[in-house]
Enzyme design. Structure first.
Site, PDB file in Angstrom:
ATOM      1  CD  GLU A   4       7.005  -8.783   1.777  1.00  0.00           C
ATOM      2  OE1 GLU A   4       7.682  -9.293   0.879  1.00  0.00           O
ATOM      3  OE2 GLU A   4       6.652  -7.581   1.746  1.00  0.00           O
ATOM      4  CB  CYS A  31       6.323  -4.208   2.253  1.00  0.00           C
ATOM      5  SG  CYS A  31       7.697  -3.105   1.907  1.00  0.00           S
ATOM      6  CB  CYS A  85       9.638  -7.107   4.614  1.00  0.00           C
ATOM      7  SG  CYS A  85       8.408  -5.790   4.409  1.00  0.00           S
ATOM      8  CB  CYS A 137      12.339  -4.810   1.126  1.00  0.00           C
ATOM      9  SG  CYS A 137      11.361  -4.322   2.565  1.00  0.00           S
ATOM     10  CB  ILE A 139      -0.927   0.007   1.226  1.00  0.00           C
ATOM     11  CG1 ILE A 139      -1.778  -1.279   1.235  1.00  0.00           C
ATOM     12  CG2 ILE A 139      -1.804   1.257   1.230  1.00  0.00           C
ATOM     13  CD1 ILE A 139      -2.543  -1.494   2.516  1.00  0.00           C
ATOM     14  CD  GLU A 140       3.433   2.073  -4.572  1.00  0.00           C
ATOM     15  OE1 GLU A 140       4.235   1.213  -4.962  1.00  0.00           O
ATOM     16  OE2 GLU A 140       2.951   2.943  -5.334  1.00  0.00           O
TER      17      GLU A 140
END
Length: 133
Positions: free
Chosen positions: A56, A54, A90, A87, A44-45
């Site tokens: 995760e 992210c 995460c 990443c 979700i940006e």
């Protein structure tokens, strides 16, 4: 359908709910517990990079709010990158909730293609036990 097929499908379904208008890089994640519960998340940006979260992280939020449990498997899938791994941030977040022997499943568009352990994903992760001493 196997439980791993269900986990992959859950990650793909979550990915379809992504909010990624800036990167246009949809990611989905699904976490499986020993009790058979599946918790999902999508990236979700927000326009203020890197303040989004992210897939995760979203899945871990649902996991915590859903009562948790012992994590056995994690599946990560991305629309535009086969075998997309979590990443660095995460990886640490997952390592704080999942045991070293939890399986991390990477995918292509059709299913799971590679499985590694959390210990392999983050071999030298920050150990939180020292903070409680």
């Amino acid at each position: 359908m196997t439980v791993l097929d269900q986990l992959f499908d859950a990650a793909r379904t979550a990915m379809a709910k992504t909010h990624s208008p800036y990167s246009k890089f949809p990611v989905g994640a699904a976490i499986l517990t020993e009790e058979g519960k599946i918790f999902t998340g999508a990236n979700i940006e927000v326009v203020s990079f890197p303040e989004g979260w992210c897939a995760e992280t979203t899945a871990l939020s649902h996991y915590v709010m859903g009562g948790g449990g012992r994590i056995t498997d994690i599946c990560v899938t991305a629309e535009k990158l086969d075998e997309c791994t979590p990443c660095g941030g995460c990886r640490q977040r997952l390592a704080e909730f999942a045991p070293a022997d939890a399986r991390v499943h990477l995918t292509d568009q059709r299913g799971i293609t590679k499985t590694i352990s959390m210990a392999e994903l983050l071999p030298l992760g920050f150990k939180t036990e020292i903070l409680s001493q």
